[in-house]
Design a protein around this motif. Structure first.
Motif, short mmCIF file in Angstrom:
data_model
loop_
_atom_site.label_atom_id
_atom_site.label_comp_id
_atom_site.label_asym_id
_atom_site.label_seq_id
_atom_site.Cartn_x
_atom_site.Cartn_y
_atom_site.Cartn_z
N LYS A 33 27.46 78.93 45.60
CA LYS A 33 28.18 78.38 44.20
C LYS A 33 27.49 77.10 43.58
O LYS A 33 27.00 76.16 44.30
CB LYS A 33 29.66 77.82 44.85
N THR A 34 27.16 77.19 42.32
CA THR A 34 26.55 75.92 41.62
C THR A 34 27.76 75.08 41.19
O THR A 34 28.29 75.31 40.38
CB THR A 34 25.57 76.30 40.71
N ILE A 35 27.64 73.99 41.92
CA ILE A 35 28.41 72.86 41.32
C ILE A 35 28.12 71.98 40.28
O ILE A 35 28.90 71.17 39.78
CB ILE A 35 29.11 72.01 42.69
N GLU A 36 27.00 71.98 39.88
CA GLU A 36 26.59 71.00 38.92
C GLU A 36 25.08 71.76 38.34
O GLU A 36 24.33 71.96 39.28
CB GLU A 36 26.39 69.85 39.48
N ILE A 37 24.69 71.50 37.07
CA ILE A 37 23.74 71.72 36.39
C ILE A 37 23.09 70.45 36.19
O ILE A 37 23.99 69.73 35.25
CB ILE A 37 23.60 72.59 35.33
N ILE A 38 21.98 69.80 36.54
CA ILE A 38 21.50 68.61 36.23
C ILE A 38 20.36 68.88 35.12
O ILE A 38 19.30 69.55 35.34
CB ILE A 38 20.89 67.72 37.38
N VAL A 39 20.27 68.28 33.92
CA VAL A 39 19.08 68.43 33.12
C VAL A 39 18.52 66.83 32.77
O VAL A 39 17.48 67.12 32.12
CB VAL A 39 19.61 68.81 31.48
N VAL A 40 18.90 65.81 33.26
CA VAL A 40 18.25 64.81 33.01
C VAL A 40 18.10 64.31 34.76
O VAL A 40 18.78 64.03 35.77
CB VAL A 40 18.89 63.57 32.44
N LEU A 41 16.69 63.83 34.85
CA LEU A 41 16.48 63.17 36.31
C LEU A 41 17.22 61.98 36.80
O LEU A 41 17.71 61.89 37.85
CB LEU A 41 14.92 62.94 36.36
N ASP A 42 17.43 61.14 35.83
CA ASP A 42 18.19 60.09 36.25
C ASP A 42 19.57 60.26 36.42
O ASP A 42 20.40 59.44 36.97
CB ASP A 42 18.29 58.92 34.76
N HIS A 43 20.12 61.53 36.24
CA HIS A 43 21.66 61.69 36.69
C HIS A 43 21.40 62.42 37.99
O HIS A 43 22.47 62.74 38.68
CB HIS A 43 22.35 62.63 35.78
N LEU A 44 20.45 62.87 38.61
CA LEU A 44 20.35 63.74 40.09
C LEU A 44 20.96 62.87 41.03
O LEU A 44 21.88 63.14 41.81
CB LEU A 44 19.15 64.08 40.19
N LEU A 45 20.72 61.55 41.33
CA LEU A 45 20.97 60.62 42.38
C LEU A 45 22.53 60.46 42.42
O LEU A 45 23.16 60.55 43.30
CB LEU A 45 20.25 59.24 42.74
N SER A 46 22.92 60.06 41.13
CA SER A 46 24.34 59.56 40.93
C SER A 46 25.16 60.52 41.32
O SER A 46 26.25 60.57 41.62
CB SER A 46 24.50 59.00 39.66
N THR A 47 24.70 61.86 40.71
CA THR A 47 25.62 63.11 40.99
C THR A 47 25.85 63.40 42.43
O THR A 47 26.88 63.80 42.77
CB THR A 47 25.07 64.47 40.35
N ILE A 48 24.86 63.11 43.11
CA ILE A 48 24.99 63.53 44.43
C ILE A 48 25.68 62.40 45.19
O ILE A 48 26.45 62.83 46.20
CB ILE A 48 23.24 63.53 45.24
N GLU A 49 25.70 61.28 44.92
CA GLU A 49 26.40 60.21 45.21
C GLU A 49 27.86 60.34 44.92
O GLU A 49 28.69 60.23 45.87
CB GLU A 49 26.17 58.82 44.67
N GLN A 50 28.18 60.86 43.68
CA GLN A 50 29.55 61.11 43.53
C GLN A 50 30.12 62.31 44.17
O GLN A 50 31.19 62.34 44.81
CB GLN A 50 29.56 61.51 42.10
N LYS A 51 29.29 63.31 44.25
CA LYS A 51 29.91 64.43 45.27
C LYS A 51 29.94 64.16 46.78
O LYS A 51 31.03 64.44 47.10
CB LYS A 51 29.00 65.66 44.90
N THR A 52 29.31 63.37 47.32
CA THR A 52 29.37 63.01 48.62
C THR A 52 30.60 62.26 48.57
O THR A 52 31.49 62.26 49.80
CB THR A 52 28.46 61.94 49.11
N GLN A 53 30.93 61.34 47.73
CA GLN A 53 32.07 60.46 47.79
C GLN A 53 33.33 61.23 47.67
O GLN A 53 34.49 60.86 48.12
CB GLN A 53 32.07 59.24 46.75
N GLN A 54 33.24 62.43 46.89
CA GLN A 54 34.50 63.38 46.89
C GLN A 54 34.37 64.32 47.98
O GLN A 54 35.29 65.21 48.00
CB GLN A 54 34.08 64.07 45.53
#
Length: 493
Positions: A33-54
């Motif tokens: 299951k693809t939970i996110e599509i990242i198209v900008v490098l700067d968003h990758l870390l913050s997305t992982i942090e956010q998903k982890t917090q959730q």
């Protein structure tokens, strides 16, 4: 569907949205299951942090190096820093890395050092398919599949220096606080991003921060990397003693070196180094880290004595040693940064995890002693001798070192009975001097009374290990008529 296996969550980090969406549909048919599509490098870390917090688990990331592109060009060094940060924080996440860069790019070598092996480059001629992605996320490639990517094209500029200057280890920690996007600089962030980088290049140490850079250099003749495997023809011939003696001589002449005790060997190095009293606090055995984590993420406290670095096996032996493979040994050696690596294999030449490594070594030395004629017909000795000639027949540099030479009537007969003419002959050390060194808490090779004799005896070995332009000729002239010199008229290379 009720009762079905939950789908595993993945992130696709590819700037080509159409390709990413198509890949997403195909992967979902395979249970991902693809939970996110990242198209900008700067968003990758913050997305992982956010998903982890959730409390959203992430099984894998499929990422393309094209993610590093922006209007200013390609930020591959930031991409590498980002990948290591993920590895440090979320080591359970699997990666598939699609590289626009060809074999030889330093980015690929850095990814391998992080333990990321599912790498595909532009050199790959075959087409990839969804099934292969799914299989690799479940069962990643091993180190031996991608070790060729460590060979760096020195014409490529990397981290403000030619790629060829990156020999050695480097560790990066990026500490991010709070949510939000990661930034390349600290100026625009409320909570600063602290980037600490450490690279060790032979004897050059660089500590680099966003504003301050401290560089200390020790000029010396460049020492190319070399793997030297040392082992005994049979148990008790003295491979560890010879290995430590070579290490301390290299220390004495100013060459950085590492002694690595193979986990399958007899665990004796720790005690010979007086580990109970001299082992650094918080020291962690490298072989244990490799076995437990599969990769060294954070380098632990190192055990260093001058120009010698010690990597003993755990004194009680490595747990689950039957699970140690050739690939494990390659990982172990890859994390050792010193240019000259002395791998002590004891008498375990026939172990698969050792035998395979011999084919990639630069030098191999087999240790024998005066008991060789008695032990030659043992099954173990014959097997090890067969390996000696097997690697020699394959064009590898394999030689014999005669240890514990004693001045007895049968001395010439013993030396003449050896399978090969020894490259060095090391005399039996006076027992009183050995005991004196042990009770004095120092290594035998550091005993000033014995050091010159060992240098003289191992001169033939040293010439094969150190660079041709390294000044060695003066060492042999240092020999004086010490304790051994009074007992023997001469021995050595």
């Amino acid at each position: 569907m009720e009762g079905s296996t939950p789908m595993k969550n993945i992130i696709i980090a590819i700037p080509d949205v159409k390709f990413a969406e198509d890949l997403k549909k195909r992967l979902e048919l395979k249970g991902l299951k693809t939970i996110e599509i990242i198209v900008v490098l700067d968003h990758l870390l913050s997305t992982i942090e956010q998903k982890t917090q959730q409390s959203t688990s992430i099984f894998g990331i499929i990422i393309s190096s094209s993610l590093a592109k922006n209007i200013h060009g390609k930020r591959l060094e930031l991409l590498s820093d980002t990948m290591l940060t993920i590895r440090e924080r979320y080591s359970e996440i699997q990666f598939i890395f699609l590289s626009d860069e060809t074999d030889g790019h330093p980015l690929l070598a850095e990814l391998i050092s992080f333990g990321i092996y599912n790498i595909f480059t532009r050199n790959s001629s075959r087409n990839l398919n969804t099934n292969e992605f799914v299989d690799l996320l479940q069962k990643p490639k091993v180190f031996s599949d991608v070790k060729h990517l460590r060979e760096i094209n020195t014409d490529i500029q990397w981290r403000n220096r030619p790629a060829g200057a990156l020999d050695g280890a480097r560790s990066i920690n990026i500490n991010l606080t709070g949510g939000g996007d990661s930034k390349e600089t600290t100026a625009a962030t409320k909570e600063p991003v602290v980037i600490e980088k450490e690279r060790i290049i032979e004897r050059e140490r660089i500590i680099e921060k966003p504003v301050v850079q401290i560089v200390e250099k020790v000029k010396e003749i460049k020492v190319p990397p070399k793997l030297v495997v040392i082992g005994s023809a049979y148990s008790g011939a003295g491979s560890t003693f010879i290995t430590m003696a070579i290490s301390r001589i290299l220390h004495y002449i100013g060459i950085n070196n590492a002694v690595v005790e193979h986990p399958a060997a007899d665990s004796v190095l720790y005690s010979l180094l007086f580990g109970d009293s001299k082992c650094p606090k918080d020291y962690k055995f490298l072989s244990e880290q490799v076995q437990q984590n599969g990769v060294l993420v954070n380098r632990s406290t190192e055990w260093v004595d001058g120009n010698s670095s010690w990597y003993p096996a755990p004194p009680e032996g490595l747990k689950h040693i039957n699970e140690w493979t050739s690939d494990s040994t390659l990982k172990l050696l890859y994390h050792v940064k010193e240019p000259i690596v002395l791998l002590d294999v004891s008498h375990r030449w026939s172990e698969p995890s050792i035998k395979d490594i011999c084919l990639g070594a630069d030098e191999l030395f087999f240790i024998v002693d005066p008991l060789m004629p008695v032990r030659f017909y043992r099954k173990e000795t014959k097997q090890n001798t067969d390996i000696l000639f097997e690697v020699r027949n394959m064009g590898k540099a394999a030689n014999i070192i005669a240890n514990r030479d004693v001045n007895v009537p049968n001395r010439k007969e013993w030396l003449g009975s050896l399978p090969l003419t020894p490259i060095s002959v090391v005399p039996e050390l006076p027992y009183s001097s050995v005991i004196s060194s042990i009770w004095g808490g120092k290594m035998i090779a550091d005993d000033e009374e014995l050091q010159d004799e060992l240098i003289y005896a191992l001169y033939g070995v040293l010439k094969r290990i150190v660079p041709p332009n390294y000044p060695l000729s003066h060492l042999k002239k240092r020999r004086r008529a010490g304790l051994i010199g009074k007992l023997f008229g001469g021995s050595g290379g």
